[in-house]
Design a protein around this motif. Structure first.
Motif, short mmCIF file in Angstrom:
data_model
loop_
_atom_site.label_atom_id
_atom_site.label_comp_id
_atom_site.label_asym_id
_atom_site.label_seq_id
_atom_site.Cartn_x
_atom_site.Cartn_y
_atom_site.Cartn_z
N MET A 1 49.37 27.30 42.65
CA MET A 1 49.15 28.74 42.54
C MET A 1 49.16 29.38 43.95
N SER A 2 49.87 30.50 44.11
CA SER A 2 49.94 31.12 45.43
C SER A 2 48.61 31.79 45.77
N ILE A 3 48.45 32.13 47.06
CA ILE A 3 47.19 32.76 47.51
C ILE A 3 46.98 34.09 46.79
N GLN A 4 48.11 34.83 46.66
CA GLN A 4 48.01 36.13 45.98
C GLN A 4 47.59 35.97 44.51
N ALA A 5 48.18 34.98 43.85
CA ALA A 5 47.83 34.74 42.43
C ALA A 5 46.37 34.34 42.30
N LYS A 6 45.87 33.53 43.25
CA LYS A 6 44.46 33.10 43.22
C LYS A 6 43.54 34.31 43.43
N SER A 7 43.95 35.16 44.38
CA SER A 7 43.16 36.36 44.66
C SER A 7 43.10 37.29 43.44
N GLU A 8 44.25 37.41 42.77
CA GLU A 8 44.30 38.27 41.57
C GLU A 8 43.43 37.68 40.46
N ALA A 9 43.48 36.36 40.32
CA ALA A 9 42.67 35.70 39.27
C ALA A 9 41.19 35.89 39.57
N PHE A 10 40.84 35.81 40.86
CA PHE A 10 39.43 36.00 41.26
C PHE A 10 38.98 37.42 40.92
N ASP A 11 39.83 38.40 41.30
CA ASP A 11 39.48 39.80 41.04
C ASP A 11 39.34 40.07 39.54
N ARG A 12 40.27 39.45 38.76
CA ARG A 12 40.22 39.63 37.30
C ARG A 12 38.90 39.06 36.75
N ALA A 13 38.54 37.90 37.25
CA ALA A 13 37.28 37.26 36.80
C ALA A 13 36.08 38.14 37.16
N LEU A 14 36.15 38.75 38.34
CA LEU A 14 35.05 39.62 38.79
C LEU A 14 34.93 40.85 37.89
N ILE A 15 36.08 41.48 37.61
CA ILE A 15 36.07 42.68 36.77
C ILE A 15 35.55 42.34 35.36
N GLU A 16 36.03 41.21 34.84
CA GLU A 16 35.56 40.78 33.51
C GLU A 16 34.06 40.52 33.52
N SER A 17 33.59 39.91 34.60
CA SER A 17 32.16 39.59 34.70
C SER A 17 31.32 40.86 34.74
N ILE A 18 31.82 41.88 35.44
CA ILE A 18 31.08 43.15 35.51
C ILE A 18 30.95 43.74 34.10
N ASP A 19 32.09 43.78 33.39
CA ASP A 19 32.06 44.36 32.04
C ASP A 19 31.16 43.55 31.11
N GLU A 20 31.29 42.23 31.18
CA GLU A 20 30.48 41.38 30.29
C GLU A 20 28.99 41.51 30.59
N ALA A 21 28.66 41.59 31.88
CA ALA A 21 27.23 41.69 32.25
C ALA A 21 26.65 43.01 31.76
#
Lengths: 264, 111
Positions: B1-21
């Motif tokens: 996985m490229s650095i950009q793809a990893k960064s996007e996956a991290f951001d997506r996880a963060l946004i999902e975590s905010i909504d879920e919390a």
């Protein structure tokens, strides 16, 4: 425009608060006038209190509908508890009015109405507890100690004011038990409501909860005023204690209404 | 996985975590109101959230008062769970600190 959409507009936000305040002032004016016409104020009190209790229940039901099912979350069970508590208190008011107007018992105390009132405490307590519990870490240990000390003082004061007159009078065991249950449950409810108030005094989301707590505190004040006047044989239907209950239901209805659409 | 793809996956996880919390502590209504307010009052779109964590803490404080610490801690817990990292609660940590720690842990694990 739906009720939910209307509750979201900022102009409407203030309008509704002023409307409730105006209503509370009007009720106070009617009660003031009614003290010189006790027959009128008795019927006014019998008629309006169940309507206000229904308004509080209806708003709690609307709040639950908007925050349950697919759109539900941690607050679903909190709002379900509030709704159930309001249902019991509405049934209590209806029963009281039924006794007074149909069965012609002027002061039906204690009665089935009290069973509904006392039952209502359980879901309200659970609702408050569930609402505050996830945020318990916000209280530093010294704050917890202060709150516990404050609660002991408050509970002691409430019991000191209520129990001696109860024991002095020649009350039957049922009246005595019911009369003791109110201050005890009031003290327990306050012991959760006051930390709640401290926790949620800031933060725009909690504004609705402040009105709910105001409603509960007024209910407790009404209970104390009723107990004092009943025990000293000065209570009459439409007395100032009844006005405090009217204000309480107004505050609860306003709080639940404001919670329907969160104003962040 | 490229650095950009990893960064996007991290951001997506963060946004999902905010909504879920927020959903788990409050309701979906609050999640919707939260995003609407961020967009209208702070000009922060959902995808900009990972770059506005300091502002987000201020916003949480304004919306949830003393409860904001709990909101941030629950977000961090959900994020760590998604990333497969062990969560350790730190009294003074805010969301931005938890996110930085998560990035460091992930970075050192991949190095």
């Amino acid at each position: 425009m739906s009720v939910v959409e209307r509750s979201h507009s900022s102009a409407h936000k203030w309008k509704i608060e002023y409307s409730f305040l105006t209503l509370a002032v009007l009720i106070a004016a009617v009660y003031m006038y009614g003290q010189s016409n006790l027959n009128f104020i008795a019927y006014f009190s019998y008629a309006t209190t169940p309507i206000e209790a229904f308004a509080a229940f209806a708003m709690a039901a609307l709040l639950l509908r908007e925050h349950s099912g697919r759109r539900g979350g941690g607050m679903s069970r909190v709002f379900a508890s509030y709704c159930l508590g309001m249902l019991f208190w509405f049934l209590a008011e209806c029963t009281w009015t039924f006794y007074a107007l149909v069965a012609r018992i002027e002061i039906p105390y204690p009665s089935i109405a009290d069973a509904f009132w006392l039952l209502g405490y359980a879901p309200l307590l659970m609702g408050l507890q569930w609402q505050v519990w996830p945020f318990r870490e916000a209280f530093a240990p010294w704050k917890r100690v202060t709150i516990i000390l404050g609660m002991f003082i408050l509970t002691g004061t409430i019991l000191f004011l209520t129990i001696p007159p109860l024991l002095q009078g020649n009350q039957d065991p049922v009246t005595l038990t019911v009369s003791l249950a109110y201050p005890f449950l009031d003290a327990v409810l306050l012991s959760v409501a006051i930390p709640f108030l401290l926790l949620f005094r800031r933060g725009s989301y909690w504004r609705f909860a402040l009105f709910v707590i105001l409603g509960l505190v007024l209910q407790l004040a009404g209970d104390l005023a009723f107990a004092q006047s009943f025990l000293s044989a000065t209570y009459y239907p439409g007395s100032p204690a009844d006005m405090v209950f009217d204000w309480s239901y107004l505050a609860l209805a306003l709080g639940f209404y404001k919670g329907v659409k969160p104003n962040l | 996985m490229s650095i950009q793809a990893k960064s996007e996956a991290f951001d997506r996880a963060l946004i999902e975590s905010i909504d879920e919390a927020i959903r788990s502590l409050f309701s979906q209504q609050v999640v919707d109101a939260f995003h609407l307010n961020l967009k209208n009052k702070r000009s922060i779109n959902q995808q900009d959230i990972p770059n506005s964590l300091q502002t987000l803490s201020v916003v949480f404080e304004k919306y949830f008062g003393l409860g904001s610490r709990t909101v941030e801690r629950v977000i961090a817990q959900k994020l760590y769970l998604k990333l497969g990292i062990e969560f350790r609660r730190k009294e003074e940590s805010r969301l931005v600190n938890y996110v930085e720690s998560a990035k460091k842990i992930l970075g050192s694990a991949q190095a």
